[in-house]
Design an enzyme around this catalytic site. Structure first.
Site, short mmCIF file in Angstrom:
data_model
loop_
_atom_site.label_atom_id
_atom_site.label_comp_id
_atom_site.label_asym_id
_atom_site.label_seq_id
_atom_site.Cartn_x
_atom_site.Cartn_y
_atom_site.Cartn_z
N HIS A 78 40.77 48.83 43.25
CA HIS A 78 40.71 49.02 44.31
C HIS A 78 40.77 50.27 45.10
CE1 HIS A 78 43.49 44.89 44.07
NE2 HIS A 78 42.28 44.75 43.68
N HIS A 235 36.80 39.67 47.82
CA HIS A 235 37.55 40.39 47.00
C HIS A 235 36.75 40.84 45.70
CE1 HIS A 235 41.10 42.55 45.58
NE2 HIS A 235 40.84 41.84 44.29
N ASP A 239 36.00 44.60 44.24
CA ASP A 239 36.23 44.90 42.88
C ASP A 239 34.94 45.36 42.21
OD1 ASP A 239 38.91 44.30 42.63
OD2 ASP A 239 38.44 42.37 41.48
N HIS A 261 35.53 42.17 35.73
CA HIS A 261 35.68 43.43 35.48
C HIS A 261 34.87 43.79 34.15
CE1 HIS A 261 38.65 44.14 38.53
NE2 HIS A 261 39.35 43.36 38.21
#
Length: 279
Positions: A78, A235, A239, A261
């Site tokens: 973030h 979101h 990321d 991720h």
């Protein structure tokens, strides 16, 4: 040629980590030219440093973890997202724990803190990364991918896939500018499935999550009010912007399908290694 940027002055925040639940004092300071983004663990002897580069990614379970000389920081995505959009090349980030504060579960407060500190241009040129070919990372099953294409600007097209019909398939496409980011991306919060929360906490994850900083859903409804109908995919874009910053600052068109991720940082590592940007 673009010049490097840093903060005009230091700025401080505090809170608890999203996963650790530990209180943390957090301070972003101006960085020297060619220093890069550096985390400084002020809670450890000697104030060890961890450079925010793709080469230092060691884990991607529910968050992005960086490690250097046996010292870690995690859930950096973030913060890195806000630093990327604000064009910050050099910054020293002091933290009294291993995880930045979760704040509102998004990058809004980090973005505002950088804006309040101000951005100043430095003398040295920015390390040049020019995407001139297609970079693509797929998962083993061939169901998820993320790719970077040559593009005159910074654009992200993201499709998120969730088996829960309440969430379902969401798609968003944004040309990323500071103005668009502040309005459309930065406020989007992280997400959790209600039935998974107890198991996460048993494994030491999500200990700092609350109904105020995480959007929570079950099989029937959302437990809190959404800021956007497609807050999840926004979101995910947030990321991705943070994870790709670990390769540097550059223009490209990022296209992703159900990426997280692990794939994001694998792409960052591939680009990083091609341009030999070691600090």
């Amino acid at each position: 040629m673009q010049k490097q940027n840093t903060l005009k002055k230091s700025v401080e925040l505090s809170g608890v980590g999203l996963h650790s639940g530990k209180p943390v004092n957090f301070k972003m300071n101006p960085g020297d030219e060619n220093e890069g983004i550096v985390f400084v663990r002020t809670d450890l002897p000697g104030n060890p440093e961890i450079h925010a580069t793709a080469a230092n990614v060691t884990a991607t379970l529910r968050a992005t973890t960086l490690e250097e000389n046996g010292v870690k920081v995690f859930t950096v995505e973030h913060l890195m997202s806000a630093l990327n959009v604000c064009g910050i090349d050099n910054c020293r980030i002091e933290m009294s724990a291993e995880e930045p504060p979760v704040l509102n579960g998004n990058s809004e407060d980090f973005f505002r803190a950088i804006k309040s500190a101000g951005v100043v241009e430095q003398n040295s040129p920015r390390r040049e990364i020019k995407i001139e070919k297609v970079y693509r990372i797929d998962d083993r099953e061939g169901k998820r991918f993320v790719m970077a294409l040559p593009y005159d600007g910074f654009r992200i097209s993201f499709t998120s896939v969730n088996p829960n019909p309440l969430v379902g398939i969401q798609y968003a496409d944004f040309e990323i500018t500071p103005e668009v980011y502040e309005k459309e991306i930065a406020p989007a919060r992280t997400i959790a499935y209600e039935k998974e929360i107890a198991a996460l906490r048993e494994h030491g994850l999500g200990l700092g999550g609350t109904i105020d900083n995480v959007i929570v859903y079950n099989d029937e409804r959302w437990l809190n009010e959404l800021k956007y109908k497609d807050e999840l995919v926004r979101h995910k874009i947030l990321d991705l912007i943070g994870d790709i910053r670990l390769a540097g600052i550059f223009n490209c068109h990022l296209i992703a399908a159900a990426s997280g991720h692990a794939l994001n940082t694998a792409l960052a590592k591939k680009i990083y290694s091609d341009f030999d940007l070691s600090v």
